[in-house]
Motif scaffolding. Structure first.
Motif, mmCIF file in Angstrom:
data_model
loop_
_atom_site.group_PDB
_atom_site.id
_atom_site.type_symbol
_atom_site.label_atom_id
_atom_site.label_comp_id
_atom_site.label_asym_id
_atom_site.label_seq_id
_atom_site.Cartn_x
_atom_site.Cartn_y
_atom_site.Cartn_z
ATOM 1 N N LYS A 162 0.841 -1.194 0.000
ATOM 2 C CA LYS A 162 0.000 0.000 0.000
ATOM 3 C C LYS A 162 0.883 1.255 0.000
ATOM 4 C CE LYS A 162 -3.878 -2.271 2.294
ATOM 5 N NZ LYS A 162 -4.748 -2.325 3.491
ATOM 6 N N ILE A 163 0.646 2.116 -0.998
ATOM 7 C CA ILE A 163 1.480 3.294 -1.209
ATOM 8 C C ILE A 163 0.661 4.559 -0.974
ATOM 9 C CG2 ILE A 163 2.998 4.493 -2.841
ATOM 10 C CD1 ILE A 163 3.860 1.596 -2.138
ATOM 11 N N ALA A 164 1.262 5.538 -0.299
ATOM 12 C CA ALA A 164 0.668 6.868 -0.150
ATOM 13 C C ALA A 164 1.630 7.893 -0.743
ATOM 14 C CB ALA A 164 0.411 7.192 1.318
ATOM 15 N N VAL A 208 -0.586 11.368 9.641
ATOM 16 C CA VAL A 208 -0.032 10.105 10.142
ATOM 17 C C VAL A 208 -1.144 9.156 10.574
ATOM 18 C CG1 VAL A 208 1.359 9.069 11.988
ATOM 19 C CG2 VAL A 208 2.195 11.098 10.781
ATOM 20 N N SER A 209 -2.198 9.692 11.169
ATOM 21 C CA SER A 209 -3.329 8.847 11.575
ATOM 22 C C SER A 209 -3.978 8.182 10.364
ATOM 23 C CB SER A 209 -4.362 9.683 12.337
ATOM 24 O OG SER A 209 -3.836 10.137 13.569
ATOM 25 N N ARG A 210 -4.068 8.913 9.250
ATOM 26 C CA ARG A 210 -4.622 8.326 8.025
ATOM 27 C C ARG A 210 -3.700 7.241 7.479
ATOM 28 N NH1 ARG A 210 -6.446 12.150 3.404
ATOM 29 N NH2 ARG A 210 -6.953 10.070 2.611
ATOM 30 N N LEU A 211 -2.394 7.492 7.537
ATOM 31 C CA LEU A 211 -1.434 6.473 7.089
ATOM 32 C C LEU A 211 -1.602 5.197 7.918
ATOM 33 C CD1 LEU A 211 1.800 8.675 6.726
ATOM 34 C CD2 LEU A 211 0.341 7.850 4.871
ATOM 35 N N VAL A 219 5.322 5.624 2.190
ATOM 36 C CA VAL A 219 4.799 6.946 1.891
ATOM 37 C C VAL A 219 5.861 7.720 1.122
ATOM 38 C CG1 VAL A 219 5.508 7.826 4.181
ATOM 39 C CG2 VAL A 219 3.819 9.083 2.802
ATOM 40 N N TYR A 220 5.485 8.213 -0.043
ATOM 41 C CA TYR A 220 6.398 9.028 -0.851
ATOM 42 C C TYR A 220 6.096 10.494 -0.559
ATOM 43 C CZ TYR A 220 9.215 10.927 -4.526
ATOM 44 O OH TYR A 220 10.187 11.632 -5.193
ATOM 45 N N VAL A 221 7.115 11.243 -0.160
ATOM 46 C CA VAL A 221 6.945 12.643 0.222
ATOM 47 C C VAL A 221 7.620 13.539 -0.812
ATOM 48 C CG1 VAL A 221 7.393 14.400 1.973
ATOM 49 C CG2 VAL A 221 6.862 12.045 2.665
ATOM 50 N N GLY A 222 6.811 14.306 -1.525
ATOM 51 C CA GLY A 222 7.340 15.334 -2.412
ATOM 52 C C GLY A 222 7.462 16.624 -1.630
ATOM 53 N N GLY A 223 8.674 16.925 -1.159
ATOM 54 C CA GLY A 223 8.858 18.102 -0.318
ATOM 55 C C GLY A 223 10.274 18.183 0.203
#
Length: 371
Positions: A162-164, A208-211, A219-223
């Motif tokens: 599962k990817i976010a 984080v709660s949703r993750l 989780v991939y973070v663009g930032g």
């Protein structure tokens, strides 16, 4: 009488010194010297200063010494535009900058109008070189290339997981997240969650709660590294073992100072470590002799100055348009390797790899042979 002669001699020497100084060729480096991304501004300043020092030690450019103007944009688009207008008004022919794509893009328009050649060491948003401006180039890759490598890694090592995907709404962060999402979707991977946050946020507990609720594996973070580091810490505080992956904005030890040992296992994409290239060995030694680690974009900034210097020398002028034509038509030996350009100002040699942070606050390539 004797004292008058001495005064006259001193004045003459002072005027001669001022005249010699006026003969210097001033170039600029522009980036976030202050603000949240100042770690990268420091890298750029270090790289430009060392390049100018070494070029001057070798005779300078066109028989003249280089002088360096350091400009601070704080990664703010309006401030970057003001910097660009200032540099253009000063008739400075070349700037190595900026760092943030959201700064480089608006600044480039002012540079184009003002006759300044701009080579960014770090701005990866494709739009920078897609507007057909005459004056722009980079010594780094693009988000569409970086996102493709991230997607390949995720597809291979997190198949069926599962990817976010998160982004900070900035030109860089959202651009990189969107390119990674597109590459994943083309490969048949559909993210479970796509969410935005604001750059500068400190509290990510709702995200984080949703993750946690969705049992996200990666989780991939663009930032940028500050927010990514806080997201990682808050995931661990809530007991999540979710892997965090991001882009080249994690290539600074400040990320490890934010996360501590909890940052071990964090993944990010960046070019092959230039510190390990034979072309950089002598310069890396000079940096380390001064207790400077030339990490991240330090050597990329050095390379940007090298490209301009070699092209100006070859064409015999600092005229920005002639130098840019020469850059795009030539091949340039730099600390990060030989560089060649396409008509847009993008380099032809692109080779992103995936790195992993460890518990000691360092990072190294992971599975480099996979790409």
């Amino acid at each position: 009488m004797k004292s008058l002669k001495l005064i006259g001699f001193a004045l003459g020497a002072s005027m001669l010194s001022s005249a010699a100084l006026a003969e210097d060729i001033t170039i600029a480096v522009a980036g976030p010297i202050t603000g949240g991304e100042s770690a990268f501004g420091r890298q750029m300043k270090n790289g430009a200063e060392m390049a100018v020092e070494q070029i001057n030690a070798s005779g300078g450019v066109l028989g003249k010494k280089l002088a360096l103007d350091v400009e601070d944009d704080a990664c703010d688009p309006k401030q970057a535009r003001s910097v660009a207008e200032k540099v253009a008004a000063a008739k400075i022919p070349f700037v190595a900058g900026h760092f943030c794509s959201s700064s480089s893009i608006p600044a480039s328009e002012a540079y184009a109008d003002g006759g300044v050649l701009q080579i960014t060491p770090a701005s990866t948003n494709p739009l920078f070189t897609e507007r057909k401006l005459w004056n722009v180039a980079r010594v780094c890759g693009r988000d569409d290339q970086q996102g493709q490598v991230a997607a390949q890694y995720i597809t291979k090592y997190f198949n069926g997981k599962k990817i976010a995907i998160l982004n900070d709404k900035t030109t860089y962060g959202k651009g990189l997240a969107d390119e990674t999402k597109k590459a994943l979707n083309r490969a048949g991977v559909i993210e479970k969650m796509y969410e935005s946050y604001n750059k500068g946020d400190k509290d990510f507990n709702a995200i984080v709660s949703r993750l946690k609720r969705d049992n996200i594996d990666l989780v991939y973070v663009g930032g940028y590294h500050q927010e990514a580091g806080l997201i990682l810490r808050q995931m661990r505080e809530q007991g999540l073992k979710t892997v965090l992956m991001s882009g080249d904005a994690l290539a600074d030890k400040e990320y490890a100072s934010i996360t501590g040992a909890a940052g071990a296992g964090t993944l990010f994409t960046f070019g092959p470590d230039p510190r390990k290239k034979p072309t950089a060995a002598a310069i890396v030694d000079k940096f380390r002799a001064r207790n400077i680690d030339p990490e991240g974009y330090t050597l990329y900034t050095y390379a940007a100055v090298q490209v301009w210097t070699q092209a100006a020398t070859k064409v015999g002028t600092t005229d920005p348009k002639k130098v840019m034509d020469t850059i795009k038509a030539g091949s340039w030996d730099t600390v990060i390797g030989k560089l060649e350009y396409d008509a847009k100002g993008d380099i032809r040699q692109i080779d992103y790899v995936v790195y992993k942070w460890d518990a000691t606050g360092g990072y190294s390539e992971t599975n480099p042979s996979a790409f």
